[in-house]
Design a protein around this motif. Structure first.
Motif, PDB file in Angstrom:
ATOM      1  N   MET A 228      -8.111   2.522  17.720  1.00 28.97           N
ATOM      2  CA  MET A 228      -7.974   3.760  17.304  1.00 28.97           C
ATOM      3  C   MET A 228      -6.501   3.852  16.743  1.00 28.97           C
ATOM      4  SD  MET A 228      -8.616   7.115  17.440  1.00 28.97           S
ATOM      5  CE  MET A 228     -10.117   7.348  18.694  1.00 28.97           C
ATOM      6  N   VAL A 229      -6.321   4.165  15.708  1.00 32.99           N
ATOM      7  CA  VAL A 229      -4.905   4.561  14.913  1.00 32.99           C
ATOM      8  C   VAL A 229      -4.655   5.827  15.108  1.00 32.99           C
ATOM      9  CG1 VAL A 229      -3.376   3.994  13.029  1.00 32.99           C
ATOM     10  CG2 VAL A 229      -5.242   2.328  13.519  1.00 32.99           C
ATOM     11  N   ARG A 230      -3.425   6.439  15.529  1.00 37.82           N
ATOM     12  CA  ARG A 230      -3.123   7.765  15.796  1.00 37.82           C
ATOM     13  C   ARG A 230      -1.795   7.750  14.987  1.00 37.82           C
ATOM     14  NH1 ARG A 230      -4.817   9.199  21.692  1.00 37.82           N
ATOM     15  NH2 ARG A 230      -6.958   9.046  21.479  1.00 37.82           N
ATOM     16  N   TRP A 231      -1.423   8.894  14.226  1.00 39.68           N
ATOM     17  CA  TRP A 231      -0.422   9.218  13.623  1.00 39.68           C
ATOM     18  C   TRP A 231      -0.319  10.709  13.399  1.00 39.68           C
ATOM     19  CZ3 TRP A 231      -4.470   7.840  11.109  1.00 39.68           C
ATOM     20  CH2 TRP A 231      -4.787   8.210   9.830  1.00 39.68           C
ATOM     21  N   VAL A 248      -5.107  -0.369   8.178  1.00 36.72           N
ATOM     22  CA  VAL A 248      -4.732   1.294   8.314  1.00 36.72           C
ATOM     23  C   VAL A 248      -3.200   1.362   8.256  1.00 36.72           C
ATOM     24  CG1 VAL A 248      -5.066   3.378   9.486  1.00 36.72           C
ATOM     25  CG2 VAL A 248      -6.940   1.757   9.261  1.00 36.72           C
ATOM     26  N   VAL A 249      -2.527   0.565   9.208  1.00 38.09           N
ATOM     27  CA  VAL A 249      -1.155   0.917   9.493  1.00 38.09           C
ATOM     28  C   VAL A 249      -0.266   0.608   7.965  1.00 38.09           C
ATOM     29  CG1 VAL A 249       0.808   0.048  10.737  1.00 38.09           C
ATOM     30  CG2 VAL A 249      -1.193   0.653  11.827  1.00 38.09           C
ATOM     31  N   ALA A 250      -0.810  -0.533   7.381  1.00 37.71           N
ATOM     32  CA  ALA A 250      -0.057  -1.103   6.080  1.00 37.71           C
ATOM     33  C   ALA A 250      -0.317   0.132   5.228  1.00 37.71           C
ATOM     34  CB  ALA A 250      -0.708  -2.346   5.608  1.00 37.71           C
ATOM     35  N   GLU A 251      -1.270   0.823   4.843  1.00 36.85           N
ATOM     36  CA  GLU A 251      -1.760   1.718   4.097  1.00 36.85           C
ATOM     37  C   GLU A 251      -0.872   3.139   4.572  1.00 36.85           C
ATOM     38  OE1 GLU A 251      -3.012   5.426   2.486  1.00 36.85           O
ATOM     39  OE2 GLU A 251      -3.389   4.984   4.669  1.00 36.85           O
ATOM     40  N   LEU A 252      -0.801   3.291   5.595  1.00 33.85           N
ATOM     41  CA  LEU A 252       0.215   4.438   6.035  1.00 33.85           C
ATOM     42  C   LEU A 252       1.807   4.205   5.739  1.00 33.85           C
ATOM     43  CD1 LEU A 252      -1.234   5.201   9.546  1.00 33.85           C
ATOM     44  CD2 LEU A 252      -1.512   6.627   7.353  1.00 33.85           C
TER      45      LEU A 252
END
Length: 284
Positions: A228-231, A248-252
């Protein structure tokens, strides 16, 4: 391989009237291994452990504990195991020192009772009567009586009930040290963090059967499950489940200088445990 196993169970069955408490359970514990047995109340954990300890007869199945059948094993075999029950309240008038020294006389090769008292953190209570100990201190005494005989196999039933956080961590260090010395340990606990901290393997029991077994980090394909990635974005909390959290983190990171409120969460042992038990219950 059998000589390397402290416990070997195949097809264990135990019925109480119409209730099948244990229904074809298989279990192994290697020498020098800590195995945590997890499961809801009524899953068959206590019945299984009582059979392994020689206190209850089985209806069917093969059971070998330290090379013998607990159902027929004698006094010499019993001196090789240690048992810490979930609760005890007997011998309240004896002191800690009196009890540990007395228990040591039951075994052919006991540990030094004074070292055991130190190991469980009861030195300051050594002259205190058992009935005057706090709940957590009484559990430490129970552990002392369980290990003073230098057992090859130790059964621990909810051993840290009543412990404060500091006492629990001290107890974990003690148990890890016993494992390092070659003691096999079968632990039943409702504290999943305890199982994750101590156990080499966890066994999840539901409805009298083993539904999953493995290292706590791998149980139920835990490492393979989605993260789960949350921001936080535009003042709102966002989250996404994904097999590729790094992507996902790289895209963010391409959209933010610093990603607000970033969290990357893998399933906890509690998440996995609940999913396994719920899945078993849903097919009953």
């Amino acid at each position: 391989m059998t000589d390397e196993l402290a416990v070997r169970v195949r097809g264990l069955h135990k019925r109480y009237g119409d209730k099948h408490a244990v229904d074809g359970l298989d279990l192994e514990v290697a020498r020098g291994e800590i195995v945590a047995v997890l499961g809801p109340n009524g899953a068959g954990k206590t019945t299984t452990v009582e059979i392994l300890e020689g206190y209850r007869h089985r209806d069917a199945g093969e059971v070998t504990v330290l090379g013998q059948d607990p159902q027929t094993a004698g006094r010499d075999w019993r001196a090789r195991i240690g048992i810490v029950l979930q609760s005890s309240s007997d011998l309240d008038e004896a002191t800690v020192t009196e009890l540990v020294h007395h228990w040591a006389t039951f075994y052919p090769r006991p540990r030094d009772p004074e070292q055991v008292i130190d190991a469980v953190g009861l030195r300051e209570k050594a002259k205190t009567r058992a009935g005057a100990l706090s709940g957590g201190q009484r559990r430490r005494l129970d552990v002392a009586l369980g290990i003073v005989g230098s057992p090859e196999l130790l059964f621990l039933d909810e051993p840290t009930t009543g412990f404060d956080p500091e006492a629990r961590r001290a107890f974990w260090e003690l148990i890890a040290g016993l494992r390092d010395d070659g003691t096999a340990i079968l632990l039943t606990t409702h504290y999943l963090d305890e199982a994750e901290q101590l156990a080499d393997r966890a066994v999840v029991v539901s409805d009298g059967r083993v539904v999953a077994t493995g290292a706590p980090a791998d149980l139920g394909d835990r490492n393979a499950r989605q993260a789960m990635v949350r921001w936080v974005e535009d003042g709102e909390h966002r989250e996404v489940r994904t097999d590729t959290p790094t992507a996902v983190v790289a895209e963010l990171a391409g959209r933010f200088t610093e990603i607000p409120g970033l969290q990357v969460l893998r399933p906890t042992l509690e998440d996995i445990y609940l999913s396994l038990v719920d899945a078993k219950e849903s097919v009953r």
